[in-house]
Design an enzyme around this catalytic site. Structure first.
Site, PDB file in Angstrom:
ATOM      1  N   GLY A  45      -4.051   2.050   1.590  1.00 41.56           N
ATOM      2  CA  GLY A  45      -3.891   0.760   0.936  1.00 41.56           C
ATOM      3  C   GLY A  45      -4.154  -0.433   1.835  1.00 41.56           C
ATOM      4  O   GLY A  45      -3.878  -1.563   1.442  1.00 41.56           O
ATOM      5  N   CYS A  46      -4.690  -0.209   3.014  1.00 42.68           N
ATOM      6  CA  CYS A  46      -5.017  -1.305   3.927  1.00 42.68           C
ATOM      7  C   CYS A  46      -6.526  -1.540   3.901  1.00 42.68           C
ATOM      8  O   CYS A  46      -7.301  -0.631   3.644  1.00 42.68           O
ATOM      9  CB  CYS A  46      -4.572  -0.971   5.353  1.00 42.68           C
ATOM     10  SG  CYS A  46      -2.791  -0.827   5.527  1.00 42.68           S
TER      11      CYS A  46
END
Length: 136
Positions: A45-46
């Site tokens: 999710g980065c």
């Protein structure tokens, strides 16, 4: 332990200065071993790939180590690690990372995707200390 961070960022008068400071901090993170750049240590999710590990110390405090492919994300990671290092699980659980990042005047200028990535890193820090605490 946070006062050096506050001192560092209070001297930065605009976003460009804080941006440069984040890049400088990214270069100060200890080298992260390539063999630790595993899927298990990666934070999903980065914007950029981010890895984070933790070691519990004899005094029940934690030491985090991490890396990212992006300079700004790595700088943000360095700030989060500085905030969380040498604290025990209860202290980390009680930390208001967002309030600290607001005080440092970092969070407002970040894109929505970077803020979401930051949230994922904070979640992982708290999750890792919980998992280690349970696994004692």
């Amino acid at each position: 332990m946070l006062s050096p961070l506050f001192e560092l960022f209070s001297k930065q008068h605009n976003w460009q200065d804080r941006y440069r400071q984040l890049i400088a901090l990214s270069k100060q993170l200890p080298a992260f071993p390539d063999d630790q750049k595993t899927e298990a240590n990666q934070i999903d999710g980065c914007e950029n790939r981010v890895w984070l590990t933790v070691k519990k110390q004899p005094d029940d405090s934690f030491i985090f180590q991490g890396d990212s492919e992006g300079r700004i994300v790595k700088g943000l990671l360095a700030v989060l690690i500085t905030i969380a290092n040498n604290k025990n699980a209860e202290q980390i659980k009680a930390l208001d990372f967002h309030a600290i990042l607001n005080q440092l005047k970092i969070i407002d200028e970040l894109s929505q995707s970077r803020q979401q990535g930051l949230d994922k890193i904070i979640e992982r820090i708290k999750l890792l200390t919980n998992d280690v605490k349970k696994g004692e």
